[in-house]
Design an enzyme around this catalytic site. Structure first.
Site, PDB file in Angstrom:
ATOM      1  N   ASP A  67       0.906  -1.728   0.180  1.00 19.37           N
ATOM      2  CA  ASP A  67      -0.782  -0.292   0.234  1.00 19.37           C
ATOM      3  C   ASP A  67       0.873   1.143   0.204  1.00 19.37           C
ATOM      4  O   ASP A  67       1.857   1.390   0.136  1.00 19.37           O
ATOM      5  CB  ASP A  67      -0.650   0.263   1.592  1.00 19.37           C
ATOM      6  CG  ASP A  67       0.180  -0.434   2.421  1.00 19.37           C
ATOM      7  OD1 ASP A  67       1.256  -0.823   2.528  1.00 19.37           O
ATOM      8  OD2 ASP A  67      -1.165  -0.831   3.359  1.00 19.37           O
ATOM      9  N   GLU A 143      -9.947  -1.851   5.099  1.00 22.61           N
ATOM     10  CA  GLU A 143     -10.138  -1.519   6.241  1.00 22.61           C
ATOM     11  C   GLU A 143     -11.482  -2.806   6.342  1.00 22.61           C
ATOM     12  O   GLU A 143     -12.086  -2.979   6.037  1.00 22.61           O
ATOM     13  CB  GLU A 143     -11.090  -0.020   6.531  1.00 22.61           C
ATOM     14  CG  GLU A 143      -9.622   0.900   6.372  1.00 22.61           C
ATOM     15  CD  GLU A 143      -8.869   0.534   7.757  1.00 22.61           C
ATOM     16  OE1 GLU A 143      -8.649   0.104   8.426  1.00 22.61           O
ATOM     17  OE2 GLU A 143      -7.615   1.940   7.804  1.00 22.61           O
TER      18      GLU A 143
END
Ligand code: F6R
Length: 236
Positions: A67, A143
């Site tokens: 990421d 998430e």
């Protein structure tokens, strides 16, 4: 799944580095999926030491990171590209053109995500993916949500993630609110997964992720479906 509990962070780091080292020795041109954050730092230090003393050769290895923050380029010292240069790449003999981190400054992040997944596919997939875990159960920056997202995609970071990551910034306000993250498909298609977690604060989420129900509310719980996962945890 193999769950290894170590007495210290140093032991966790040595064991994790040993697993990555075996991968590099057994397949010198392997593709390593890498993570940032505090948990893998000791692992990277051990890999650097092994490379410097001639035990490891990264010259044919390719890396793909999980990421990157949206809006931070590689020259920004809070970017994950910068973190990787500082904490691993500059200490090992990897070719810089063989290191990939999603581009958080791409004009079109959807296209960037597609290109990133296509690159991973073209490389033949990830041989070993190193992961950390967020206290909310995120892996990469996937998430908690009502569904699992497959491709590399843009995410809005959770409050708890922003708070946790603010320790690396001057203030919470400076933490970017968005990131681009590898999705669950590339992670789950990795041939082997190694998750490192350090500190008592990770105990509850590890329990939920690996011994609770599989749910996108706890993104790491999807790893229960992966055939080759090793978790190394040190409470201290
Ligand atoms: C970092 C990443 C995150 C971290 C997680 C744990 O590239 O993808 O999922 O692994 O936030 O971070 P630490 O190790 O700092 O607790």
């Amino acid at each position: 799944m193999q769950f290894i509990k170590t007495e210290t962070y140093e032991e966790l780091s040595r064991k994790a580095a040993g697993i990555i080292a075996s991968q590099v020795i057994l397949k010198p041109d392997c593709v390593l999926g890498l993570a940032t954050g505090s948990s893998p730092v000791g692992t990277y230090k051990n890999l650097i030491a092994a490379c410097k003393n001639g035990d490891l050769d990264f010259s044919s290895v390719t890396t793909v990171n999980l990421d990157e923050y949206v809006g931070l380029d590689g020259t920004n010292d809070q970017s994950y590209r910068y973190f990787m240069e500082e904490n691993l790449f500059k200490g090992i003999n990897i070719k810089s053109e063989n290191t990939f981190v999603p581009n958080g400054c791409a004009g079109d992040l959807e296209k960037e995500g597609e290109a990133y997944d296509a690159r991973i596919k073209a490389l033949g997939g990830i041989d070993l993916q190193l992961l950390g875990i967020g206290i909310d159960g995120h892996i990469g920056f996937n998430e908690p949500d009502s569904f699992f997202t497959a491709p590399t995609h843009q995410v809005v970071l959770d409050e708890s993630t922003i708070k946790a990551n603010s320790r690396f910034f001057a203030s919470e306000d400076e933490v970017p609110k968005k990131a681009i993250t590898m999705g669950m498909l590339s992670i789950m298609q990795a041939k082997k997964i190694l998750l490192v977690a350090n500190g008592a604060a990770k105990k509850d989420i590890l329990e939920k992720a690996f011994f609770g129900p599989i749910t996108p509310e706890v993104p790491a719980s999807i790893l229960q479906l992966h055939p080759d996962v090793t978790v190394i945890f040190s409470e201290n």
